[in-house]
Every structure is written in structure tokens, then in C-alpha cells.
Design a protein around this motif. Structure first.
Motif, PDB file in Angstrom:
ATOM      1  N   GLY A   1       0.805  -1.211   0.000  1.00 43.15           N
ATOM      2  CA  GLY A   1       0.000   0.000   0.000  1.00 43.15           C
ATOM      3  C   GLY A   1       0.839   1.263   0.000  1.00 43.15           C
ATOM      4  O   GLY A   1       2.040   1.227   0.248  1.00 43.15           O
ATOM      5  N   SER A   2       0.177   2.371  -0.292  1.00 47.46           N
ATOM      6  CA  SER A   2       0.876   3.653  -0.317  1.00 47.46           C
ATOM      7  C   SER A   2       0.891   4.257   1.078  1.00 47.46           C
ATOM      8  O   SER A   2       0.101   3.891   1.944  1.00 47.46           O
ATOM      9  CB  SER A   2       0.218   4.612  -1.310  1.00 47.46           C
ATOM     10  N   ALA A   3       1.817   5.196   1.277  1.00 49.85           N
ATOM     11  CA  ALA A   3       1.956   5.851   2.571  1.00 49.85           C
ATOM     12  C   ALA A   3       2.567   7.223   2.367  1.00 49.85           C
ATOM     13  O   ALA A   3       3.243   7.471   1.365  1.00 49.85           O
ATOM     14  CB  ALA A   3       2.839   5.013   3.494  1.00 49.85           C
ATOM     15  N   PRO A   4       2.370   8.127   3.335  1.00 49.78           N
ATOM     16  CA  PRO A   4       3.045   9.429   3.254  1.00 49.78           C
ATOM     17  C   PRO A   4       4.540   9.277   3.508  1.00 49.78           C
ATOM     18  O   PRO A   4       5.002   8.259   4.046  1.00 49.78           O
ATOM     19  CB  PRO A   4       2.366  10.257   4.350  1.00 49.78           C
ATOM     20  N   ALA A   5       5.291  10.299   3.136  1.00 50.83           N
ATOM     21  CA  ALA A   5       6.752  10.251   3.208  1.00 50.83           C
ATOM     22  C   ALA A   5       7.265   9.877   4.586  1.00 50.83           C
ATOM     23  O   ALA A   5       8.195   9.072   4.708  1.00 50.83           O
ATOM     24  CB  ALA A   5       7.334  11.591   2.759  1.00 50.83           C
ATOM     25  N   ASP A   6       6.669  10.409   5.651  1.00 50.04           N
ATOM     26  CA  ASP A   6       7.179  10.112   6.988  1.00 50.04           C
ATOM     27  C   ASP A   6       7.008   8.644   7.357  1.00 50.04           C
ATOM     28  O   ASP A   6       7.864   8.051   8.012  1.00 50.04           O
ATOM     29  CB  ASP A   6       6.554  11.028   8.043  1.00 50.04           C
ATOM     30  N   VAL A   7       5.944   8.028   6.904  1.00 49.83           N
ATOM     31  CA  VAL A   7       5.715   6.603   7.170  1.00 49.83           C
ATOM     32  C   VAL A   7       6.689   5.754   6.346  1.00 49.83           C
ATOM     33  O   VAL A   7       7.239   4.765   6.839  1.00 49.83           O
ATOM     34  CB  VAL A   7       4.248   6.220   6.886  1.00 49.83           C
ATOM     35  N   ILE A   8       6.912   6.143   5.106  1.00 47.64           N
ATOM     36  CA  ILE A   8       7.882   5.433   4.256  1.00 47.64           C
ATOM     37  C   ILE A   8       9.269   5.503   4.889  1.00 47.64           C
ATOM     38  O   ILE A   8       9.973   4.494   4.988  1.00 47.64           O
ATOM     39  CB  ILE A   8       7.904   6.013   2.830  1.00 47.64           C
ATOM     40  N   LEU A   9       9.667   6.684   5.331  1.00 48.23           N
ATOM     41  CA  LEU A   9      10.984   6.846   5.932  1.00 48.23           C
ATOM     42  C   LEU A   9      11.119   6.019   7.208  1.00 48.23           C
ATOM     43  O   LEU A   9      12.146   5.364   7.421  1.00 48.23           O
ATOM     44  CB  LEU A   9      11.280   8.314   6.211  1.00 48.23           C
ATOM     45  N   ALA A  10      10.100   5.990   8.034  1.00 46.56           N
ATOM     46  CA  ALA A  10      10.125   5.177   9.255  1.00 46.56           C
ATOM     47  C   ALA A  10      10.250   3.697   8.907  1.00 46.56           C
ATOM     48  O   ALA A  10      10.992   2.952   9.563  1.00 46.56           O
ATOM     49  CB  ALA A  10       8.878   5.432  10.102  1.00 46.56           C
ATOM     50  N   PHE A  11       9.558   3.251   7.864  1.00 47.63           N
ATOM     51  CA  PHE A  11       9.642   1.864   7.397  1.00 47.63           C
ATOM     52  C   PHE A  11      11.073   1.546   6.990  1.00 47.63           C
ATOM     53  O   PHE A  11      11.634   0.503   7.375  1.00 47.63           O
ATOM     54  CB  PHE A  11       8.674   1.657   6.225  1.00 47.63           C
ATOM     55  N   ILE A  12      11.700   2.424   6.237  1.00 48.55           N
ATOM     56  CA  ILE A  12      13.078   2.213   5.778  1.00 48.55           C
ATOM     57  C   ILE A  12      14.027   2.160   6.976  1.00 48.55           C
ATOM     58  O   ILE A  12      14.842   1.253   7.093  1.00 48.55           O
ATOM     59  CB  ILE A  12      13.501   3.321   4.797  1.00 48.55           C
ATOM     60  N   GLU A  13      13.909   3.140   7.848  1.00 50.57           N
ATOM     61  CA  GLU A  13      14.795   3.208   9.005  1.00 50.57           C
ATOM     62  C   GLU A  13      14.650   1.986   9.908  1.00 50.57           C
ATOM     63  O   GLU A  13      15.645   1.438  10.384  1.00 50.57           O
ATOM     64  CB  GLU A  13      14.555   4.503   9.788  1.00 50.57           C
ATOM     65  N   ASP A  14      13.423   1.550  10.140  1.00 52.61           N
ATOM     66  CA  ASP A  14      13.185   0.357  10.969  1.00 52.61           C
ATOM     67  C   ASP A  14      13.800  -0.883  10.319  1.00 52.61           C
ATOM     68  O   ASP A  14      14.387  -1.718  10.994  1.00 52.61           O
ATOM     69  CB  ASP A  14      11.697   0.130  11.210  1.00 52.61           C
ATOM     70  N   ALA A  15      13.639  -1.005   9.013  1.00 52.76           N
ATOM     71  CA  ALA A  15      14.166  -2.169   8.303  1.00 52.76           C
ATOM     72  C   ALA A  15      15.681  -2.224   8.345  1.00 52.76           C
ATOM     73  O   ALA A  15      16.268  -3.298   8.454  1.00 52.76           O
ATOM     74  CB  ALA A  15      13.678  -2.166   6.854  1.00 52.76           C
ATOM     75  N   LEU A  16      16.305  -1.062   8.260  1.00 53.74           N
ATOM     76  CA  LEU A  16      17.770  -1.017   8.197  1.00 53.74           C
ATOM     77  C   LEU A  16      18.446  -0.955   9.567  1.00 53.74           C
ATOM     78  O   LEU A  16      19.666  -1.045   9.658  1.00 53.74           O
ATOM     79  CB  LEU A  16      18.215   0.172   7.346  1.00 53.74           C
ATOM     80  N   ALA A  17      17.631  -0.812  10.620  1.00 50.89           N
ATOM     81  CA  ALA A  17      18.213  -0.711  11.984  1.00 50.89           C
ATOM     82  C   ALA A  17      18.854  -2.009  12.425  1.00 50.89           C
ATOM     83  O   ALA A  17      18.504  -3.082  12.046  1.00 50.89           O
ATOM     84  CB  ALA A  17      17.113  -0.291  12.957  1.00 50.89           C
TER      85      ALA A  17
END
Length: 136
Positions: free
Chosen positions: A120-136
Motif C-alpha cells: 500500500g501507499s503511505a506518506p513520506a514520513d511513514v515510508i521513511l520510518a519503514f526504511i529506518e526500521d528495516a535497516l536498523a
């Protein structure tokens, strides 16, 4: 997984690579995909995306009779700055990564292992949080 970009050059997805990779599976006719691309572009323009993250679009579920065909022109018109791979008619790429919706995003580590998936689509802040969580 190997495939081709719209110009016919080879693209390989999966490890090992120098960086983590974010795959963004997009359908040219999908309104949610059309919403997602500007959010990703805003993150890029703001310099918010990690420098060590490769991004690849995978154009999937292509339908000649739907909006924004052909997908190569659609991505150009949207200003997509990263590489793009064309999925086949059997949707092999999106199915291989467990795609369940459009857009569908998968983050792989440097070895090609799946770190996270999001549909699904998401706003930029949600996308960035997803990326950061995945790469943590």
C-alpha cells in the motif's frame, strides 16, 4: 532474480551487493502507486533517504488498456530517478518477493535477504520510518 530495464539492459536483484536495496513494485494504472511516487521523490529531494540504499522500481501488472501505458513513459513523466525493471506477464518478480498489493515495497540487505515488506501507499514520513526500521 534477473530481468531487464525498459531499455533492455540487464538488472539483477538480490545479493550480494554493496548496499541494501529497496524494491518498489508499481503498477502504472494503480492510483496508490501514483500517490507513492511523489512521496518517494519528496524524500529524495529532502535528502532524507539513506545514501547506502539502492532503489529499484519493478513495473508489474502491465495492462495496455489501462491508464498511464506504457509504464516506461509513465515513470519518466513521474520523474522516477532510479533504475526500473520490467516484470514479466506472469508477475514472477512481485510473486517471488511475496507481493500482496500495489504498491508493494521490499527491503533487502546486502546479501539479498528480505528485511521488511510493506503493501500500500503511505506518506513520506511513514515510508521513511519503514526504511529506518528495516535497516536498523
Amino acid at each position: 532474480m534477473s530481468g531487464e530495464s525498459f531499455d533492455g539492459s540487464a538488472i539483477t536483484i538480490g545479493g550480494p551487493t554493496d548496499n541494501a536495496t529497496m524494491l518498489v513494485f508499481l503498477a502504472h494504472w494503480c492510483p496508490h502507486c501514483n500517490d507513492e511516487i511523489p512521496e518517494l521523490l519528496a524524500l529524495e529531494e529532502a535528502g532524507s533517504l539513506p545514501d547506502d540504499l539502492d532503489i529499484i522500481a519493478v513495473s508489474t501488472a502491465v495492462a495496455e488498456d489501462r491508464d498511464n501505458y506504457p509504464p516506461s513513459e509513465w515513470l519518466d513523466e513521474k520523474g522516477w530517478p532510479w533504475p526500473a525493471m520490467a516484470d514479466d506477464e506472469d508477475l514472477t518478480a512481485i510473486n517471488a518477493f511475496g507481493g500482496t498489493a500495489f504498491p508493494f515495497t521490499t527491503i533487502l540487505d546486502e546479501e539479498g535477504e528480505v528485511l521488511a515488506r510493506r503493501g500500500g501507499s503511505a506518506p513520506a514520513d511513514v515510508i521513511l520510518a519503514f526504511i529506518e526500521d528495516a535497516l536498523a
